[in-house]
Motif scaffolding. Structure first.
Motif, PDB file in Angstrom:
ATOM      1  N   ALA A  77       4.057 105.825  42.402  1.00 47.33           N
ATOM      2  CA  ALA A  77       2.711 105.677  41.862  1.00 47.33           C
ATOM      3  C   ALA A  77       2.514 106.336  40.497  1.00 47.33           C
ATOM      4  CB  ALA A  77       1.702 106.241  42.861  1.00 47.33           C
ATOM      5  N   LEU A  78       2.755 107.652  40.414  1.00 47.32           N
ATOM      6  CA  LEU A  78       2.330 108.401  39.236  1.00 47.32           C
ATOM      7  C   LEU A  78       3.052 108.003  37.947  1.00 47.32           C
ATOM      8  CD1 LEU A  78       0.423 110.501  38.182  1.00 47.32           C
ATOM      9  CD2 LEU A  78       2.048 112.285  38.836  1.00 47.32           C
ATOM     10  N   PRO A  79       4.388 107.941  37.908  1.00 49.64           N
ATOM     11  CA  PRO A  79       5.025 107.527  36.650  1.00 49.64           C
ATOM     12  C   PRO A  79       4.585 106.132  36.205  1.00 49.64           C
ATOM     13  CG  PRO A  79       6.635 108.515  38.120  1.00 49.64           C
ATOM     14  CD  PRO A  79       5.394 108.301  38.934  1.00 49.64           C
ATOM     15  N   ALA A  80       4.466 105.204  37.153  1.00 45.58           N
ATOM     16  CA  ALA A  80       4.032 103.845  36.803  1.00 45.58           C
ATOM     17  C   ALA A  80       2.632 103.868  36.204  1.00 45.58           C
ATOM     18  CB  ALA A  80       4.072 102.953  38.040  1.00 45.58           C
ATOM     19  N   GLY A  81       1.744 104.668  36.810  1.00 45.98           N
ATOM     20  CA  GLY A  81       0.386 104.763  36.290  1.00 45.98           C
ATOM     21  C   GLY A  81       0.339 105.351  34.893  1.00 45.98           C
ATOM     22  N   ALA A  97       4.216  95.061  40.220  1.00 48.31           N
ATOM     23  CA  ALA A  97       3.613  94.470  41.420  1.00 48.31           C
ATOM     24  C   ALA A  97       2.113  94.743  41.486  1.00 48.31           C
ATOM     25  CB  ALA A  97       4.297  95.012  42.672  1.00 48.31           C
ATOM     26  N   TYR A  98       1.701  95.969  41.168  1.00 49.54           N
ATOM     27  CA  TYR A  98       0.279  96.288  41.286  1.00 49.54           C
ATOM     28  C   TYR A  98      -0.548  95.675  40.166  1.00 49.54           C
ATOM     29  CZ  TYR A  98       0.537  99.235  45.390  1.00 49.54           C
ATOM     30  OH  TYR A  98       0.678  99.675  46.683  1.00 49.54           O
ATOM     31  N   VAL A  99       0.030  95.486  38.995  1.00 51.22           N
ATOM     32  CA  VAL A  99      -0.691  94.756  37.938  1.00 51.22           C
ATOM     33  C   VAL A  99      -1.033  93.354  38.426  1.00 51.22           C
ATOM     34  CG1 VAL A  99      -0.450  93.664  35.673  1.00 51.22           C
ATOM     35  CG2 VAL A  99       0.207  96.063  35.976  1.00 51.22           C
ATOM     36  N   LEU A 100      -0.050  92.665  38.999  1.00 49.59           N
ATOM     37  CA  LEU A 100      -0.278  91.306  39.503  1.00 49.59           C
ATOM     38  C   LEU A 100      -1.205  91.312  40.715  1.00 49.59           C
ATOM     39  CD1 LEU A 100       3.352  89.892  39.205  1.00 49.59           C
ATOM     40  CD2 LEU A 100       1.416  89.476  37.673  1.00 49.59           C
ATOM     41  N   TRP A 101      -1.077  92.312  41.581  1.00 47.11           N
ATOM     42  CA  TRP A 101      -1.881  92.390  42.794  1.00 47.11           C
ATOM     43  C   TRP A 101      -3.358  92.589  42.476  1.00 47.11           C
ATOM     44  CZ3 TRP A 101      -1.501  90.934  47.569  1.00 47.11           C
ATOM     45  CH2 TRP A 101      -2.270  91.520  48.575  1.00 47.11           C
ATOM     46  N   PHE A 102      -3.667  93.576  41.629  1.00 43.49           N
ATOM     47  CA  PHE A 102      -5.064  93.842  41.301  1.00 43.49           C
ATOM     48  C   PHE A 102      -5.666  92.728  40.450  1.00 43.49           C
ATOM     49  CE2 PHE A 102      -3.807  98.483  41.872  1.00 43.49           C
ATOM     50  CZ  PHE A 102      -4.389  98.560  43.122  1.00 43.49           C
ATOM     51  N   ARG A 103      -4.834  92.072  39.652  1.00 40.38           N
ATOM     52  CA  ARG A 103      -5.311  90.908  38.909  1.00 40.38           C
ATOM     53  C   ARG A 103      -5.709  89.804  39.877  1.00 40.38           C
ATOM     54  NH1 ARG A 103      -2.999  86.120  37.146  1.00 40.38           N
ATOM     55  NH2 ARG A 103      -3.831  85.273  35.190  1.00 40.38           N
ATOM     56  N   ALA A 104      -4.904  89.597  40.913  1.00 38.18           N
ATOM     57  CA  ALA A 104      -5.186  88.543  41.886  1.00 38.18           C
ATOM     58  C   ALA A 104      -6.467  88.824  42.651  1.00 38.18           C
ATOM     59  CB  ALA A 104      -4.017  88.402  42.851  1.00 38.18           C
ATOM     60  N   ILE A 105      -6.679  90.085  43.020  1.00 37.64           N
ATOM     61  CA  ILE A 105      -7.864  90.426  43.802  1.00 37.64           C
ATOM     62  C   ILE A 105      -9.139  90.087  43.043  1.00 37.64           C
ATOM     63  CG2 ILE A 105      -9.173  92.344  44.827  1.00 37.64           C
ATOM     64  CD1 ILE A 105      -6.477  93.675  45.414  1.00 37.64           C
ATOM     65  N   ALA A 112       0.417  86.439  42.619  1.00 40.12           N
ATOM     66  CA  ALA A 112      -0.057  87.448  43.569  1.00 40.12           C
ATOM     67  C   ALA A 112       0.958  87.671  44.675  1.00 40.12           C
ATOM     68  CB  ALA A 112      -1.396  87.016  44.176  1.00 40.12           C
ATOM     69  N   ALA A 113       1.629  86.591  45.107  1.00 44.81           N
ATOM     70  CA  ALA A 113       2.606  86.703  46.188  1.00 44.81           C
ATOM     71  C   ALA A 113       3.816  87.528  45.778  1.00 44.81           C
ATOM     72  CB  ALA A 113       3.054  85.309  46.626  1.00 44.81           C
ATOM     73  N   PHE A 114       4.046  87.652  44.465  1.00 43.56           N
ATOM     74  CA  PHE A 114       5.187  88.440  43.996  1.00 43.56           C
ATOM     75  C   PHE A 114       5.095  89.879  44.495  1.00 43.56           C
ATOM     76  CE2 PHE A 114       6.951  91.428  40.903  1.00 43.56           C
ATOM     77  CZ  PHE A 114       8.247  90.950  40.765  1.00 43.56           C
ATOM     78  N   ALA A 115       3.878  90.434  44.534  1.00 44.53           N
ATOM     79  CA  ALA A 115       3.715  91.833  44.926  1.00 44.53           C
ATOM     80  C   ALA A 115       4.170  92.099  46.362  1.00 44.53           C
ATOM     81  CB  ALA A 115       2.275  92.275  44.714  1.00 44.53           C
ATOM     82  N   PRO A 116       3.616  91.420  47.377  1.00 44.47           N
ATOM     83  CA  PRO A 116       4.082  91.696  48.732  1.00 44.47           C
ATOM     84  C   PRO A 116       5.542  91.310  48.960  1.00 44.47           C
ATOM     85  CG  PRO A 116       2.540  89.843  48.727  1.00 44.47           C
ATOM     86  CD  PRO A 116       2.471  90.483  47.375  1.00 44.47           C
ATOM     87  N   ALA A 167      -4.632  98.579  36.762  1.00 45.13           N
ATOM     88  CA  ALA A 167      -3.626  99.069  37.694  1.00 45.13           C
ATOM     89  C   ALA A 167      -3.227 100.499  37.362  1.00 45.13           C
ATOM     90  CB  ALA A 167      -2.402  98.156  37.669  1.00 45.13           C
ATOM     91  N   GLY A 168      -3.129 100.799  36.075  1.00 39.60           N
ATOM     92  CA  GLY A 168      -2.751 102.140  35.653  1.00 39.60           C
ATOM     93  C   GLY A 168      -3.743 103.201  36.104  1.00 39.60           C
TER      94      GLY A 168
END
Length: 292
Positions: free
Chosen positions: A42-46, A222-230, A11-15, A178-179
């Motif tokens: 945001a959009l291309p990653a999603g 980063a957001y895959v890991l972040w939302f997984r952590a939440i 999770a810390a990887f994201a910030p 995340a997508g």
């Protein structure tokens, strides 16, 4: 315990990665187009995440994913960049560091958690620490900028809290989840970007590399890991990890831009680190019922 530590590290990887945004933006991207950068982050990653997973929301999750995407991405990014443009970076970062305090309050009202004076106190210490690191004598205050900074902290905090409340549907893994949010937030940003900013007149190789970093590593991964952590860790603990972003930005300022940290900033760095570490632990046993 080992699993919690590994999840916290991921999770810390994201910030930590988000802390590179300032250097990448100032050194690689076209000047005056922060919303376009947010859109490409945001959009291309999603869309890539959706193409990989081939998983779409079902039922009520269409509305929930849209709401989370707007809060966590679509609204947060414009607030973030407005604050960055109208305020010195240190002021904007300090306002953003208030997010864990907002999450701690929302956890009581929305998640029905017991009030935790332990985590709230460390949240205050974390804000003070970040302020000591990034605030300088040139710090100034602009009303619109301050409101945008607080708005960004509030929208992201609400998005994080609702993500914890709603969880993740059984048919969606972390990448699909995340997508959904990156795509909905990115679609929200399309008209906002075109209306208020437009497209850069030209995009050089350095900008392409910057956008790839922001979208691929700072966006999708980063957001895959972040939302997984939440969804797997206490929300107040995860939100405190966000303090790593301004601290990493300060370190990169030293390493990449040749800036220096004075004794006051080093003290703030130590306070912020202590707050992050302490917030990952439960309240002391003797204080439970009072602090927790």
């Amino acid at each position: 315990m080992t699993n919690d530590l590994s999840r916290t590290a991921l999770a810390a990887f994201a910030p930590v990665v988000w802390g590179s945004t300032y250097v990448v933006t100032t050194e690689l991207l076209p000047v005056g187009h922060p919303l376009f950068a947010a859109l490409l982050r945001a959009l291309p990653a999603g869309l890539i995440a959706l193409a990989i997973t081939r998983t779409l929301p079902r039922g009520s999750w269409w509305a929930k994913a849209a709401a989370l995407g707007v809060l966590n991405i679509g609204l947060f990014f414009p607030f973030l960049f407005i604050a960055a443009e109208r305020l010195p970076g240190g002021v904007a970062a300090t306002l953003g560091a208030a997010q864990p305090l907002v999450v701690a309050l929302l956890a009581v009202g929305v998640l029905k958690e017991s009030p935790s004076a332990w985590r709230f106190a460390w949240g205050v210490i974390g804000v003070i620490g970040v302020g000591l690191v990034v605030l300088g004598p040139a710090a100034g205050f602009d009303l619109v900028g301050v409101l945008a900074g607080l708005g960004g902290a509030a929208t992201m905090a609400l998005g994080v809290t609702l993500t914890k409340k709603w969880g993740r549907p059984a048919n969606a893994g972390p990448t699909a989840f995340a997508g959904w949010q990156l795509t909905s937030g990115g679609l929200f940003l399309v008209p906002v970007t075109l209306l208020f900013e437009g497209l850069p007149p030209s995009i050089g190789l350095s900008a392409v590399l910057g956008y790839l970093w922001l979208g691929g590593v700072g966006g999708l991964l980063a957001y895959v890991l972040w939302f997984r952590a939440i969804t797997t860790l206490p929300v107040t603990s995860v939100s405190m990890l966000g303090l790593l972003s301004p601290m990493v930005a300060a370190v990169l300022g030293v390493v990449v831009l040749g800036q220096t940290l004075d004794p006051v900033q080093l003290t703030g760095f130590a306070l912020a680190l202590a707050a992050i570490v302490a917030s990952q632990r439960p309240a002391p046993v003797l204080s439970r019922g009072v602090l927790q």
